[in-house]
Write a protein that holds these residues in place. Structure first.
Motif, PDB file in Angstrom:
ATOM      1  N   LEU A 129      60.989  53.813  61.907  1.00  0.00           N
ATOM      2  CA  LEU A 129      61.695  52.537  62.038  1.00  0.00           C
ATOM      3  C   LEU A 129      61.364  51.883  63.370  1.00  0.00           C
ATOM      4  N   LEU A 130      61.173  50.572  63.295  1.00  0.00           N
ATOM      5  CA  LEU A 130      60.808  49.764  64.457  1.00  0.00           C
ATOM      6  C   LEU A 130      61.886  48.715  64.694  1.00  0.00           C
ATOM      7  N   PRO A 131      62.878  49.023  65.559  1.00  0.00           N
ATOM      8  CA  PRO A 131      63.823  47.971  65.933  1.00  0.00           C
ATOM      9  C   PRO A 131      63.070  46.882  66.696  1.00  0.00           C
ATOM     10  N   PRO A 132      63.701  45.737  66.933  1.00  0.00           N
ATOM     11  CA  PRO A 132      62.966  44.589  67.496  1.00  0.00           C
ATOM     12  C   PRO A 132      62.120  44.898  68.734  1.00  0.00           C
ATOM     13  N   ASP A 133      62.644  45.625  69.705  1.00  0.00           N
ATOM     14  CA  ASP A 133      61.861  45.884  70.919  1.00  0.00           C
ATOM     15  C   ASP A 133      60.695  46.833  70.650  1.00  0.00           C
ATOM     16  N   PHE A 134      60.841  47.755  69.702  1.00  0.00           N
ATOM     17  CA  PHE A 134      59.743  48.647  69.341  1.00  0.00           C
ATOM     18  C   PHE A 134      58.726  47.901  68.482  1.00  0.00           C
ATOM     19  N   GLY A 135      59.207  47.000  67.645  1.00  0.00           N
ATOM     20  CA  GLY A 135      58.334  46.248  66.742  1.00  0.00           C
ATOM     21  C   GLY A 135      57.319  45.408  67.490  1.00  0.00           C
ATOM     22  N   SER A 136      57.742  44.777  68.571  1.00  0.00           N
ATOM     23  CA  SER A 136      56.815  43.948  69.339  1.00  0.00           C
ATOM     24  C   SER A 136      55.740  44.812  69.995  1.00  0.00           C
ATOM     25  N   GLU A 137      56.116  46.012  70.439  1.00  0.00           N
ATOM     26  CA  GLU A 137      55.167  46.960  71.022  1.00  0.00           C
ATOM     27  C   GLU A 137      54.132  47.399  69.972  1.00  0.00           C
ATOM     28  N   TYR A 138      54.612  47.715  68.772  1.00  0.00           N
ATOM     29  CA  TYR A 138      53.740  48.130  67.670  1.00  0.00           C
ATOM     30  C   TYR A 138      52.770  47.006  67.303  1.00  0.00           C
ATOM     31  N   LEU A 139      53.303  45.797  67.142  1.00  0.00           N
ATOM     32  CA  LEU A 139      52.460  44.657  66.764  1.00  0.00           C
ATOM     33  C   LEU A 139      51.426  44.336  67.840  1.00  0.00           C
ATOM     34  N   SER A 140      51.796  44.503  69.088  1.00  0.00           N
ATOM     35  CA  SER A 140      50.853  44.279  70.184  1.00  0.00           C
ATOM     36  C   SER A 140      49.686  45.258  70.087  1.00  0.00           C
ATOM     37  N   PHE A 141      49.979  46.534  69.813  1.00  0.00           N
ATOM     38  CA  PHE A 141      48.918  47.530  69.680  1.00  0.00           C
ATOM     39  C   PHE A 141      48.055  47.245  68.452  1.00  0.00           C
ATOM     40  N   MET A 142      48.636  46.762  67.373  1.00  0.00           N
ATOM     41  CA  MET A 142      47.922  46.573  66.117  1.00  0.00           C
ATOM     42  C   MET A 142      47.107  45.284  66.038  1.00  0.00           C
ATOM     43  N   GLN A 143      47.043  44.516  67.108  1.00  0.00           N
ATOM     44  CA  GLN A 143      46.218  43.309  67.110  1.00  0.00           C
ATOM     45  C   GLN A 143      44.742  43.702  67.027  1.00  0.00           C
ATOM     46  N   PRO A 144      43.927  42.927  66.302  1.00  0.00           N
ATOM     47  CA  PRO A 144      42.520  43.305  66.083  1.00  0.00           C
ATOM     48  C   PRO A 144      41.755  43.661  67.356  1.00  0.00           C
ATOM     49  N   GLN A 145      41.898  42.883  68.420  1.00  0.00           N
ATOM     50  CA  GLN A 145      41.137  43.143  69.647  1.00  0.00           C
ATOM     51  C   GLN A 145      41.556  44.474  70.266  1.00  0.00           C
ATOM     52  N   THR A 146      42.853  44.742  70.311  1.00  0.00           N
ATOM     53  CA  THR A 146      43.347  46.002  70.868  1.00  0.00           C
ATOM     54  C   THR A 146      42.897  47.176  70.011  1.00  0.00           C
ATOM     55  N   LEU A 147      42.976  47.029  68.701  1.00  0.00           N
ATOM     56  CA  LEU A 147      42.536  48.097  67.799  1.00  0.00           C
ATOM     57  C   LEU A 147      41.044  48.362  67.938  1.00  0.00           C
ATOM     58  N   GLN A 148      40.231  47.309  68.073  1.00  0.00           N
ATOM     59  CA  GLN A 148      38.785  47.499  68.216  1.00  0.00           C
ATOM     60  C   GLN A 148      38.466  48.287  69.489  1.00  0.00           C
ATOM     61  N   GLN A 149      39.179  47.989  70.576  1.00  0.00           N
ATOM     62  CA  GLN A 149      38.975  48.735  71.822  1.00  0.00           C
ATOM     63  C   GLN A 149      39.393  50.195  71.638  1.00  0.00           C
ATOM     64  N   PHE A 150      40.513  50.421  70.981  1.00  0.00           N
ATOM     65  CA  PHE A 150      41.013  51.768  70.733  1.00  0.00           C
ATOM     66  C   PHE A 150      40.034  52.560  69.867  1.00  0.00           C
ATOM     67  N   LEU A 151      39.537  51.932  68.803  1.00  0.00           N
ATOM     68  CA  LEU A 151      38.602  52.611  67.904  1.00  0.00           C
ATOM     69  C   LEU A 151      37.270  52.898  68.597  1.00  0.00           C
ATOM     70  N   ALA A 152      36.815  51.991  69.439  1.00  0.00           N
ATOM     71  CA  ALA A 152      35.571  52.223  70.195  1.00  0.00           C
ATOM     72  C   ALA A 152      35.738  53.434  71.109  1.00  0.00           C
ATOM     73  N   LYS A 153      36.875  53.552  71.756  1.00  0.00           N
ATOM     74  CA  LYS A 153      37.161  54.706  72.621  1.00  0.00           C
ATOM     75  C   LYS A 153      37.174  55.994  71.800  1.00  0.00           C
ATOM     76  N   LEU A 154      37.818  55.970  70.627  1.00  0.00           N
ATOM     77  CA  LEU A 154      37.847  57.150  69.755  1.00  0.00           C
ATOM     78  C   LEU A 154      36.442  57.536  69.313  1.00  0.00           C
ATOM     79  N   ASN A 155      35.637  56.553  68.940  1.00  0.00           N
ATOM     80  CA  ASN A 155      34.266  56.823  68.499  1.00  0.00           C
ATOM     81  C   ASN A 155      33.428  57.418  69.630  1.00  0.00           C
TER      82      ASN A 155
END
Length: 169
Positions: A129-155
């Motif tokens: 469950l993502l209450p409002p303050d957690f939800g904004s944190e989750y959505l920030s991480f899930m933005q395409p640019q942030t995810l691409q950087q994260f996936l590049a690091k994992l790769n």
């Protein structure tokens, strides 16, 4: 966009009522499968959760027939199904609801990327469950640019690991 999911429950009505409370939505009988309920979030996206009695299986119909429901008495208490769901109530209310029901709930940090409340329906099915303050944190991480950087690091980490294994092999 996932508009609806279905989940199993030992007590579908109770689980549907708690989900409705978390979402501030409404519950109705799900007439297609006796003993089932549907929880409506009442948003513009048509978001809902169908809650079926444990052991319910969805079975494909014949050529011209739609899905049907079957009951399996030999089912596991646990499932790999889980979902991350935004709610509009604060974390302390979520924890209080879980405590009232006797269900496990725990605030969890997901590797410093975002925070969730692990909310265990009937102590057997996980909702993050993502209450409002957690939800904004989750959505920030899930933005395409942030995810691409994260996936590049994992790769990159995977490539380094693979080359170390190849050197040892």
């Amino acid at each position: 966009m996932i508009h609806h999911i279905s989940i199993p429950a030992e007590n579908p009505l109770k689980v549907a009522q708690v989900l409705s409370e978390l979402w501030q939505g409404q519950v109705a009988r799900f007439v297609a499968n006796p003993g089932s309920y549907v929880v409506f979030k009442l948003d513009q996206l048509g978001t809902l959760i169908e809650v079926y009695p444990s052991g319910t299986e969805l079975v494909p119909g014949n050529k011209e027939q739609q899905v049907s429901f079957a009951q399996n008495s030999d089912f596991s208490k646990y499932t790999a199904i889980h979902a991350a769901i935004s709610v509009s109530i604060p974390a302390d209310e979520i924890i209080a609801i879980a405590q009232r029901e006797g269900w496990r709930a725990l605030k969890c940090d997901r590797d410093g990327l975002f925070t969730v409340i692990e909310f265990w329906l009937e102590n057997r099915l996980l909702l993050e469950l993502l209450p409002p303050d957690f939800g904004s944190e989750y959505l920030s991480f899930m933005q395409p640019q942030t995810l691409q950087q994260f996936l590049a690091k994992l790769n990159t980490q995977l490539e380094v690991k693979n080359s170390l294994v190849a050197e040892k092999g």
